[in-house]
Design an enzyme around this catalytic site. Structure first.
Site, PDB file in Angstrom:
ATOM      1  CB  THR A  70      -0.920   0.026   1.237  1.00  0.00           C
ATOM      2  OG1 THR A  70      -0.102  -0.024   2.418  1.00  0.00           O
ATOM      3  CG2 THR A  70      -1.877  -1.153   1.224  1.00  0.00           C
ATOM      4  CE  LYS A 140      -1.266  16.931   6.451  1.00  0.00           C
ATOM      5  NZ  LYS A 140       0.152  17.065   6.043  1.00  0.00           N
ATOM      6  CG  HIS A 279      -8.273   5.741  52.912  1.00  0.00           C
ATOM      7  ND1 HIS A 279      -9.113   6.180  51.912  1.00  0.00           N
ATOM      8  CD2 HIS A 279      -9.006   5.755  54.061  1.00  0.00           C
ATOM      9  CE1 HIS A 279     -10.299   6.467  52.434  1.00  0.00           C
ATOM     10  NE2 HIS A 279     -10.260   6.211  53.726  1.00  0.00           N
ATOM     11  CG  ASN A 421       8.835   9.249  58.134  1.00  0.00           C
ATOM     12  OD1 ASN A 421       9.708   8.971  57.332  1.00  0.00           O
ATOM     13  ND2 ASN A 421       8.749  10.441  58.728  1.00  0.00           N
TER      14      ASN A 421
END
Length: 527
Positions: A70, A140, A279, A421
């Protein structure tokens, strides 16, 4: 000239042939001429459709094992020509370039080829060249050309052509955006594969790509939008899991479930392991010979925080453990597998999500972690360092016992998955106090000890759970105060990276308190 142009000719060349025959038939019935290549053309002809070969347009045969078919001016001219530009139309007429109004292309299966462990040369042969070139050309020139890159779009495109004989500009813009995203993701996968093969560190330009798996109701908070994307990584976990039941997963569910499963995968696979996460921090982790016992250990550490949490297991979920989990409100359960009786029990709680992954990720797996910043992002490798007993350096006068060593290694693995920490108390392969995400390591030590007192009271014990425990710190103790707080809580041994300017002071304090302490030389910050 109008940008709305009738669809008279379609070029079809697809590797994924899902639904292509039915789509092409609808196009043909609508009066669209079909042009195709190789295997796609054969398939369409076998379906009884009339198809022209690309070589009839190019006057060139396919060659070089299909690498060239192509890439030709008569194909790209038909895709790129501006139909409202007289010079372009004159060039088309002079060089006998036919208009192509619809391009239907998807690409060689490069990522699938890499996943199945094909050779380097086979992977290279599955890098598509002509497909991306045509897609970019059509995208495009989307004012005049529709570009279709995914079977999910076949039905709505066929509907619009059957109804109007053409595609609207808004739809063509949507298709063009999707096409560019697809080729960008394809190129990103190739670039990442080549760079990884060279083992050359981080590239000068870093790109990431994923395919949307779900558009979520909201993000961390209701005013934030969110979506879930999957990459080509097939590492077992939340992104590759099957959801057996329950309502849709939220942003927080996905984040917390990932944290839970990564933690449980880190632990001893010869035994049962359970992690309960809230959490993105563990509120309890347990290891035992039996899955139910491991869950009970994990739950005891912080039964209050476990409410509404995520439960991760490293073994097949059984009915007896499922019954125990159902006693506490739980958002998500994730495991490698589950037996039918356990699945049946969970059906009683229709909102409880059950995810089955089919396996555990290896904690030593490589990978990149990405954190956004204003105007950019940070990239780092996954923290895949797993400290072994042989790496431990005893720095105190007292040597740790075998049980203390086992518990210290367990606690240090858990600390790796706690936000810094991080302080983790452990006893008998179970967490008994966790302090996470504090600005001061001393505060993390005190919070962990306080939670251990609360947990003891909750289960009717008069002595804090930290009595006779070990304590792990994700980074060095900069002062002796955090270590002394652990000693006051009843800890007898300490595991930490070491490396502070005041290591001698901290070691002296440990000796004075008759603690055993080991250095790992490895830090596990997690922010």
């Amino acid at each position: 000239m109008s940008t709305i142009t009738p669809v008279r000719r379609a070029l079809i060349s697809v590797s994924d042939k899902t639904g292509i025959s039915d789509f092409a038939r609808r196009l043909a019935v609508a009066g669209v001429e079909l042009v195709s290549t190789g295997g796609t053309a054969r398939m369409l002809r076998e379906s009884g459709l009339e198809v022209s070969d690309v070589s009839q347009i190019t006057s060139f045969p396919e060659m070089m094992d299909g690498r060239i078919k192509t890439l030709h001016p008569r194909i790209h001219g038909g895709l790129l020509a501006l139909r409202d530009n007289a010079a372009h139309r004159e060039a088309m007429s002079e060089h006998d370039i036919p208009e192509i109004d619809l391009l239907v292309v998807n690409l060689y299966p490069f990522e699938e080829t890499v996943k199945r462990g094909a050779s380097f040369d086979d992977c290279v042969e599955n890098i598509d060249i002509g497909g991306p070139a045509m897609i970019r050309a059509a995208a495009k020139n989307h004012r005049f050309v529709g570009v279709v890159t995914h079977p999910d779009d076949y039905a709505r495109i066929a509907d619009e052509i059957e109804s109007d004989g053409e595609l609207g500009l808004d739809l063509k813009k949507q298709l063009a955006a999707k096409a560019y995203a697809m080729t960008a993701a394809y190129d990103s996968a190739i670039a990442a594969w080549l760079h990884k093969d060279m083992e050359a560190g981080f590239p000068a330009q870093f790109s990431i790509a994923g395919r949307m798996a779900d558009e979520l109701r909201y993000g961390e908070n209701p005013h934030q939008s969110a979506a879930f994307y999957r990459t080509g990584d097939d590492r077992p976990g939340v992104a590759t899991a099957r959801q057996i039941q329950g309502k849709a997963l939220s942003y927080n569910n996905l984040n917390d479930t990932d944290a839970a499963y990564e933690l449980v995968a880190e632990l001893d696979r010869a035994k049962a392991a359970v992690a309960i996460i809230k959490h993105a921090n563990p509120c309890g982790v347990g290891v035992d010979a039996d899955l139910l016992a491991a869950y009970e250990k994990a739950l005891m550490c912080d039964p209050v925080s476990a409410f509404g949490g995520i439960v991760a297991l490293n073994q097949t979920l059984t009915a007896v453990t499922a019954e125990k989990i159902l006693e506490v409100f739980t958002e998500v359960v994730v495991a490698p597998d589950a037996d039918e009786e356990a699945i049946g029990l969970f059906k009683k709680k229709k909102n409880l999500r059950l995810l089955l992954t089919g396996g555990l990720p290896a904690p030593t797996d490589q990978g990149d972690l990405i954190k956004p910043l204003a105007g950019g992002f940070l990239v780092q490798s996954r923290d895949n360092r797993c400290v072994t007993r042989d790496e431990l350096k005893v720095v105190t006068k007292r040597q740790p016992s075998e049980q203390e060593l086992d518990d210290m290694l367990f606690a240090f693995k858990v600390a790796k998955h706690v936000k810094s920490n991080a302080i983790v108390y452990a006893k008998d392969n179970a967490t008994v106090g966790i302090g996470a995400g504090q600005m001061s390591r001393l505060d993390s030590s005190r919070i962990a000890a306080r939670k251990a007192v609360d947990a003891a009271e909750a289960c009717g014990q008069h002595q804090p759970l930290t009595h006779g425990s070990v304590v792990a710190s994700d980074a060095f103790f900069p002062f002796a105060d955090g270590l002394l707080a652990a000693a006051e809580a009843g800890a007898t041994a300490v595991i930490q990276p070491g490396g502070s300017m005041r290591d001698d002071e901290v070691i002296a304090a440990a000796d004075a308190a008759e603690l055993a302490m080991v250095f790992t030389g490895v830090r596990h910050f997690r922010h």
